[in-house]
Design a protein around this motif. Structure first.
Motif, short mmCIF file in Angstrom:
data_model
loop_
_atom_site.label_atom_id
_atom_site.label_comp_id
_atom_site.label_asym_id
_atom_site.label_seq_id
_atom_site.Cartn_x
_atom_site.Cartn_y
_atom_site.Cartn_z
N UNK A 1 -2.78 -3.57 3.54
CA UNK A 1 -1.45 -2.98 3.70
C UNK A 1 -1.35 -1.92 4.76
N UNK A 2 -2.51 -1.48 5.30
CA UNK A 2 -2.48 -0.47 6.35
C UNK A 2 -1.70 -0.97 7.57
N UNK A 3 -1.84 -2.27 7.87
CA UNK A 3 -1.16 -2.87 9.02
C UNK A 3 0.23 -3.39 8.62
N UNK A 4 0.97 -2.51 7.97
CA UNK A 4 2.37 -2.81 7.65
C UNK A 4 3.12 -1.51 7.84
N UNK A 5 4.43 -1.55 7.63
CA UNK A 5 5.21 -0.32 7.79
C UNK A 5 5.05 0.63 6.61
N UNK A 6 4.27 0.17 5.61
CA UNK A 6 4.19 0.88 4.33
C UNK A 6 3.66 2.31 4.44
N UNK A 7 2.65 2.51 5.30
CA UNK A 7 1.97 3.81 5.31
C UNK A 7 2.35 4.70 6.50
N UNK A 8 3.36 4.30 7.26
CA UNK A 8 3.73 5.08 8.45
C UNK A 8 4.17 6.49 8.07
N UNK A 9 4.77 6.61 6.89
CA UNK A 9 5.23 7.95 6.45
C UNK A 9 4.38 8.49 5.30
N UNK A 10 3.10 8.10 5.23
CA UNK A 10 2.25 8.57 4.13
C UNK A 10 2.05 7.51 3.07
N UNK A 11 1.56 7.90 1.89
CA UNK A 11 1.23 6.94 0.83
C UNK A 11 2.40 6.82 -0.15
N UNK A 12 3.10 5.65 -0.16
CA UNK A 12 4.21 5.51 -1.12
C UNK A 12 3.71 5.42 -2.56
N UNK A 13 4.55 5.89 -3.47
CA UNK A 13 4.15 5.98 -4.89
C UNK A 13 3.83 4.63 -5.52
N UNK A 14 4.49 3.54 -5.03
CA UNK A 14 4.29 2.24 -5.68
C UNK A 14 3.21 1.40 -4.99
#
Length: 331
Positions: A227-240
């Motif tokens: 998941x690092x290579x997705x938009x998921x972590x661009x703003x830090x670690x999401x709660x879900x």
């Protein structure tokens, strides 16, 4: 209501030959490593599996220890197979593996003939199948002779419990040895499943060359670096996210979500946007640009993620400038 597969299921999928074998795999495959276990929502898993097949994803990738708990992903698949996919068995390539810990005592993991044969028998029961299409040895065993492990794979094919065999997580040197033994036994190794992403390029250090020289296909797993290579972590670690939950051995290590890596991801994302893709789509396309790659395994938790990933097939070519930019970002 009975499930009927989409009549357009083969319209947009690309199929690639698996090494020098007769088998072709879809460029994108569905992996059941996470989100298909006993602790997960069954109907969500069922929806994803049917959606995958409706889009030409004929290759379903499992292992004995997928869950959690171990074994439960095969059970989930078995239920969906009975309810929905059984009429399409001959269109599906169903794979499983053995190598990691499954049960107590000396025969519950690694690479002995005793373990491999027993494990596949258990897997077939859990899935309600007579055979799997590909059976893998999941990881090299430093203590069991390679000849024993490979002869177990050969035996399993001769017993009719698998059509083809492969290996996973083997080094280039061990792959060379394993392929040679299997070829001499008359059951060629047709596939190697390896971890490969923009952030983990170890296969480029010799393995892909060995596979090409021996006519063995390559299936890439963890193409988005958990998941690092997705938009998921661009703003830090999401709660879900898996990183936040720390769930299972597939959760991304929080120490990988460094400022340096996030900066790389932001730059890669900018390039993806210029290509008309999102970052995850570009990361998948980047692996598929190499003709030695047979298929890339998707791990998804929502139907929308699957639909989104499939869009990567619209653009799997990169020009020299793009490749140089990617290499400089990752350097």
């Amino acid at each position: 209501m009975n499930y009927t597969a989409s009549p357009q299921r083969y319209q947009d999928m690309e199929y690639r030959r698996c090494g020098k074998s007769g088998l072709k795999l879809p460029a994108l495959s569905l992996g059941l490593w996470h989100n298909f276990g006993g602790i997960d929502n069954f109907e969500n898993a069922r929806t994803i599996l049917k959606l995958a097949f409706d889009n030409g994803v004929t290759h379903i990738d499992l292992a004995n220890n997928y869950g959690p708990p171990a074994g439960s992903a095969e059970e989930t698949f078995g239920q969906v197979f009975q309810k929905d996919l059984k009429p399409y068995r001959d269109e599906l390539v169903i794979t499983t593996k053995a190598g990691y810990y499954m049960w107590e005592g000396p025969y519950g993991e690694w690479g002995s003939k005793k373990y491999l044969v027993s494990s596949l028998d258990q897997s077939l029961k859990r899935m309600g199948l007579d055979y799997v299409d590909i059976f893998y040895h999941h990881r090299p065993d430093p203590e069991t002779p390679l000849e024993e492990t490979m002869s177990a794979l050969d035996l399993i094919v001769r017993q009719g419990k698998a059509l083809y065999v492969g290996i996973s997580n083997y080094s280039a040197a061990d792959t060379e040895k394993a392929a040679k033994i299997l070829k001499e036994l008359g059951t060629p190794c047709i596939i190697h499943q390896a971890k490969y992403s923009m952030f983990d390029r170890w296969v480029e250090g010799g393995l892909l060359d060995v596979l090409e020289a021996n006519g063995v296909g390559c299936v890439a797993f963890s193409p988005l670096a958990q998941g690092l290579l997705s938009n998921k972590y661009i703003k830090g670690i999401p709660a879900d996210s898996r990183a936040a939950s720390g769930r299972g051995n597939g959760a991304i290590e929080e120490n990988r979500i460094t400022e340096e890596n996030v900066n790389k991801v932001i730059k890669l994302n900018d390039l993806a946007v210029k290509r008309g893709q999102n970052l995850a789509q570009m990361a998948l396309s980047w692996i598929l640009k190499d003709p030695r790659i047979t298929s890339v395994i998707l791990g998804v938790s929502k139907p929308q993620q699957l639909t989104d990933s499939l869009q990567c097939l619209k653009n799997t070519s990169f020009d020299e400038a793009e490749l140089q930019e990617i290499n400089s970002i990752l350097a």
